[in-house]
Design an enzyme around this catalytic site. Structure first.
Site, PDB file in Angstrom:
ATOM      1  N   PRO A 205       0.839  -1.204   0.000  1.00  0.00           N
ATOM      2  CA  PRO A 205       0.000   0.000   0.000  1.00  0.00           C
ATOM      3  C   PRO A 205       0.873   1.253   0.000  1.00  0.00           C
ATOM      4  CG  PRO A 205      -0.720  -1.523   1.719  1.00  0.00           C
ATOM      5  CD  PRO A 205       0.542  -2.081   1.139  1.00  0.00           C
ATOM      6  N   GLY A 206       0.470   2.233  -0.781  1.00  0.00           N
ATOM      7  CA  GLY A 206       1.188   3.502  -0.774  1.00  0.00           C
ATOM      8  C   GLY A 206       2.377   3.571  -1.711  1.00  0.00           C
ATOM      9  N   GLY A 208       2.121   3.674  -4.938  1.00  0.00           N
ATOM     10  CA  GLY A 208       1.790   4.465  -6.119  1.00  0.00           C
ATOM     11  C   GLY A 208       1.033   3.713  -7.200  1.00  0.00           C
ATOM     12  N   LYS A 209       0.365   2.625  -6.839  1.00  0.00           N
ATOM     13  CA  LYS A 209      -0.373   1.847  -7.841  1.00  0.00           C
ATOM     14  C   LYS A 209      -1.544   2.661  -8.411  1.00  0.00           C
ATOM     15  CE  LYS A 209      -1.125  -1.517  -4.897  1.00  0.00           C
ATOM     16  NZ  LYS A 209      -0.350  -0.982  -3.759  1.00  0.00           N
ATOM     17  N   THR A 210      -2.333   3.226  -7.526  1.00  0.00           N
ATOM     18  CA  THR A 210      -3.457   4.043  -7.994  1.00  0.00           C
ATOM     19  C   THR A 210      -2.942   5.218  -8.808  1.00  0.00           C
ATOM     20  OG1 THR A 210      -4.555   3.457  -5.936  1.00  0.00           O
ATOM     21  CG2 THR A 210      -5.557   5.191  -7.232  1.00  0.00           C
ATOM     22  N   HIS A 424      19.567   0.810  29.109  1.00  0.00           N
ATOM     23  CA  HIS A 424      18.944   0.014  28.045  1.00  0.00           C
ATOM     24  C   HIS A 424      19.358   0.552  26.669  1.00  0.00           C
ATOM     25  CE1 HIS A 424      15.509  -2.353  26.285  1.00  0.00           C
ATOM     26  NE2 HIS A 424      15.694  -1.461  25.321  1.00  0.00           N
ATOM     27  N   GLU A 425      19.155   1.840  26.459  1.00  0.00           N
ATOM     28  CA  GLU A 425      19.479   2.420  25.152  1.00  0.00           C
ATOM     29  C   GLU A 425      20.982   2.407  24.899  1.00  0.00           C
ATOM     30  OE1 GLU A 425      17.214   2.742  23.072  1.00  0.00           O
ATOM     31  OE2 GLU A 425      15.532   2.625  24.466  1.00  0.00           O
ATOM     32  N   ASP A 500      11.699  -5.260  21.822  1.00  0.00           N
ATOM     33  CA  ASP A 500      12.934  -5.844  21.287  1.00  0.00           C
ATOM     34  C   ASP A 500      12.815  -7.364  21.222  1.00  0.00           C
ATOM     35  OD1 ASP A 500      13.995  -3.303  21.356  1.00  0.00           O
ATOM     36  OD2 ASP A 500      14.896  -3.570  23.335  1.00  0.00           O
TER      37      ASP A 500
HETATM   38  P1  ADP Z   1      -1.326   2.613  -3.662  1.00  0.00           P
HETATM   39  O1  ADP Z   1      -2.468   2.720  -4.624  1.00  0.00           O
HETATM   40  O2  ADP Z   1      -0.188   1.794  -4.162  1.00  0.00           O
HETATM   41  O3  ADP Z   1      -1.731   2.221  -2.282  1.00  0.00           O
HETATM   42  P2  ADP Z   1      -1.296   5.417  -4.070  1.00  0.00           P
HETATM   43  O4  ADP Z   1      -1.117   5.505  -5.530  1.00  0.00           O
HETATM   44  O5  ADP Z   1      -2.678   5.592  -3.545  1.00  0.00           O
HETATM   45  O6  ADP Z   1      -0.707   4.072  -3.504  1.00  0.00           O
HETATM   46  O7  ADP Z   1      -0.302   6.458  -3.387  1.00  0.00           O
HETATM   47  C1  ADP Z   1      -0.707   7.319  -2.378  1.00  0.00           C
HETATM   48  C2  ADP Z   1      -0.008   8.645  -2.508  1.00  0.00           C
HETATM   49  O8  ADP Z   1       1.394   8.517  -2.262  1.00  0.00           O
HETATM   50  C3  ADP Z   1      -0.093   9.241  -3.886  1.00  0.00           C
HETATM   51  O9  ADP Z   1      -1.259   9.975  -4.041  1.00  0.00           O
HETATM   52  C4  ADP Z   1       1.133  10.127  -3.944  1.00  0.00           C
HETATM   53  O10 ADP Z   1       0.894  11.347  -3.292  1.00  0.00           O
HETATM   54  C5  ADP Z   1       2.132   9.358  -3.120  1.00  0.00           C
HETATM   55  N1  ADP Z   1       3.009   8.530  -3.957  1.00  0.00           N
HETATM   56  C6  ADP Z   1       3.131   7.195  -3.916  1.00  0.00           C
HETATM   57  N2  ADP Z   1       4.030   6.754  -4.800  1.00  0.00           N
HETATM   58  C7  ADP Z   1       4.486   7.841  -5.454  1.00  0.00           C
HETATM   59  C8  ADP Z   1       5.436   8.047  -6.511  1.00  0.00           C
HETATM   60  N3  ADP Z   1       6.099   7.034  -7.074  1.00  0.00           N
HETATM   61  N4  ADP Z   1       5.643   9.316  -6.924  1.00  0.00           N
HETATM   62  C9  ADP Z   1       4.988  10.351  -6.360  1.00  0.00           C
HETATM   63  N5  ADP Z   1       4.091  10.218  -5.385  1.00  0.00           N
HETATM   64  C10 ADP Z   1       3.840   8.990  -4.913  1.00  0.00           C
HETATM   65 ZN    ZN Z   2      15.156  -1.575  23.291  1.00  0.00          ZN
HETATM   66 MG    MG Z   3      -4.431   2.647  -3.988  1.00  0.00          MG
END
Ligand code: ADP
Ligand code: ZN
Ligand code: MG
Length: 595
Positions: A205-206, A208-210, A424-425, A500
């Site tokens: 997800p995210g 850039g497929k859409t 710890h850190e 961790d």
């Molecule tokens: P997906 O459909 O893969 O979940 P989206 O196409 O909806 O992802 O991407 C969400 C947003 O992230 C886009 O609207 C854009 O703003 C940004 N983004 C993701 N990939 C790119 C890319 N390759 N170049 C520019 N913007 C990107």
């Molecule tokens: Zn830790």
């Molecule tokens: Mg999408």
């Protein structure tokens, strides 16, 4: 024929739903009316409460643990009022600051009476529950509503172009021919060329497929009709299939055009069991296959679909003439991340000192959506800090906010906890400094952030496709360095290491069952993607897996302890620096190590 029966069913359902909604409205009105009784006199709005507190008008505040309703006694009034506090923790803090500023407010915190609380909780939730139920009902009704509105696909020309998609050069190149085809289909038909009907886009997800699907439509200047797979799945059987039919009816009218089906795994997942939802999916999936087989090359329709779970898809979808082309959309590499950051900073007011290169280096593994989000967070942080423009610091803070959460300066921490966190850190940081495969330390801090009491940030690696066994083993040592640091310095251990331990166990498990990295079990996939596969090897292997995981963790913990014993002086110095300054940055850290 089938349709008629269905319409009848729908009508009956409509009547029933209307009745239910009427009853709910009645109940809601009754409840609201009851709540309304002399509300004005006895309740106090939260904003007013704050105002009164600032004006030193409040004498006493009484709160019950676990309840958001507080009783407020004003200085000049006999009767107590009640107020609803959205966030009790924040509210207590606020009262405490007011008191510290010299306001005389008596704050009483009472333990809760369980029965009473349960009762009042249910009562206070009632209106919300009714609203939610109403909402769901209305939603479902709309789905059943007039024919034209059976589905709500979006259909319009998009302005998105390939230039808006950063990175992904090869992927764009592959998709250019589809743009050509949409623009001049006759050229291809004359030549006798077969153009793919469907293209599947795989990727997290995210990534850039859409976006890229829209860009294809934008470049070709054709309509973009889109729907999400999850929208096809409905409570009432048969609707999914008819939605698919309607979608393609529309596409034929608008041809040439792009049909985009997001989350196709929701309808196209493997046909396995016979549960109701599955059969519903099958009908929808079958309809999709029928539609895709049905249109010929004269109809210039390209179906694009996206999923992040390719392994879930029914193989029938991938046959020739359907989604016969698959393109993987990867998470961006360093160059891609830089380009994405550049694109998304175009409309932002960036200061001269912003170094997008180094931000790109620090964000290995981030998707395009996350990077866009970071720049946006950076702009918000800059605004809050009243900067003229977005500074490098603002963006770095945004990266940390996204990765580890927000800094919590106000939380009060005991000295003992502070020492524990510091060791710890320091343990993590010192140990990883002596592990060749681990990346250098960028920042160590004992200021709580998000849920973590402290954190150690490492510089990110150059992008890598493979991780070696040595590297994974050393990662385990680095992860257990925190626990080892606590044990060595305080001779006690804490819950602070739970995350961790969770991560380390997962890595060790993957090493054994997924990557086949142990001699005794060998290169076998023991994870199993289906339920029955897990039982493929019997209990003896199961025991062996447990043993091997434990061995990996034990060895790593011993290594971490040894390293810290050997470099005890460094551990002390880093921990002391942390106790003194709360944060140690890269150069201060390296100074202690004499580099
Ligand atoms: P997906 O459909 O893969 O979940 P989206 O196409 O909806 O992802 O991407 C969400 C947003 O992230 C886009 O609207 C854009 O703003 C940004 N983004 C993701 N990939 C790119 C890319 N390759 N170049 C520019 N913007 C990107
Ligand atoms: Zn830790
Ligand atoms: Mg999408």
């Amino acid at each position: 024929m089938k349709d008629k029966g269905k319409n009848k069913k729908l009508n009956v359902l409509k009547v029933i739903l209307t009745l239910i909604i009427l009853v709910l409205i009645g109940v809601l009105a009754f409840v609201l009316a009851r709540n309304k009784v002399d509300e004005d006199e006895k309740t106090l709005a939260y904003t007013d409460l704050i105002k009164e507190m600032s004006q030193s008008d409040v004498e006493k505040i009484e709160m019950t643990v676990g309840s958001t309703t507080v009783k407020v006694k004003m200085k000049d009034e006999e009767e107590e009022k009640t107020a609803i506090v959205p966030n009790t923790e924040a509210f207590i803090e606020l009262v405490q600051t007011k008191v510290a500023e010299g306001n005389e407010i008596e704050l009483i915190q009472k333990p809760k009476g369980t029965l009473q609380t349960i009762g009042s909780t249910i009562f206070s939730l009632l209106p919300t529950l009714i609203m939610v139920a109403l909402f769901i009902m209305l939603f479902k009704m709309q789905g059943l509503g007039e024919k034209g509105k059976v589905y709500d696909e979006t259909e319009r020309k998009t302005k998105t172009k390939f230039d808006d998609v950063a990175g992904l050069d090869e992927e764009k190149e592959e998709l250019v021919e589809i743009v050509d085809f949409l623009k001049r289909p006759e050229k291809f038909v004359k030549m006798g060329a077969k153009i793919p009907k469907g293209v599947l886009l795989y990727g997290k997800p995210g990534t850039g497929k859409t976006l890229i699907a829209k860009a294809i439509a934008g470049e070709a200047n054709v309509p973009f009709i889109s729907m999400s797979g999850s929208e096809f799945i409905e409570m009432f059987a048969g609707l999914g299939a008819s939605r698919v039919r309607k979608l393609f009816e529309k596409a034929r009218k608008l041809s040439p055009c792009i049909v985009f089906i997001d989350e196709i795994d929701a309808i196209g997942s493997r046909r396995t069991s016979n549960s109701g939802a599955e059969t519903e999916n099958n009908q929808t999936l079958n309809q999709l296959l029928v539609e895709m087989d049905g249109f010929g090359t004269e109809e210039t329709i390209i179906v694009l679909a996206a999923t992040n779970r390719p392994e879930m898809l029914d193989k029938a979808l991938l046959r020739p003439g359907r989604f016969d082309r698959q393109i993987t959309i990867p998470t961006p590499d360093l160059k891609g991340r830089l380009e994405i950051l550049k694109i998304h900073s175009k409309d932002k007011c960036l200061s001269e000192n912003v170094n997008l290169e180094s931000i790109a280096e620090d964000t290995a593994g981030f998707t395009g959506a996350e990077l866009a989000n970071i720049l946006n967070e950076g702009a918000i942080i800059a605004t809050k800090r009243k900067h003229e423009s977005i500074e490098n610091d603002d963006i770095e803070e945004a990266v940390k906010k996204v990765t580890v959460g927000i800094e919590k300066h106000s939380r009060v921490i005991s000295d003992h906890d502070k020492r524990l966190t510091a060791y710890h850190e320091a343990g993590h940081a010192v140990v990883s400094q002596y592990l060749p495969t681990q990346t250098p330390v960028k920042e160590v801090s004992i200021i709580p952030r998000g849920v973590a009491g402290g954190y150690t940030l490492y510089k990110s690696n150059e992008d890598k496709y493979y991780v070696s066994k040595t590297e994974m083993k050393e990662k385990l040592v680095a992860l257990l360095g925190g626990r080892a640091g606590e044990k060595l310095a305080m001779n006690d251990i804490s819950t602070g290491a739970s995350n961790d331990i969770e991560v380390a166990t997962q890595i060790a498990r993957d090493m054994v069952t997924k990557y086949g990295m142990t001699d005794s079990l060998g290169p076998i996939d023991l994870k199993g993607k289906q339920d029955y596969e897990i039982n493929l090897f019997g209990d003896a292997i199961g025991d062996k897996i447990g043993e091997e995981v434990k061995k990996l963790i034990d060895e790593a913990y011993v290594s971490a302890q040894n390293l810290l014993n050997e470099h005890r002086d460094k551990l002390e110095r880093i921990a002391n620096a942390l106790l003194e300054k709360e944060k140690v940055n890269e150069s201060e850290f390296n100074e202690i190590f004499g580099e």
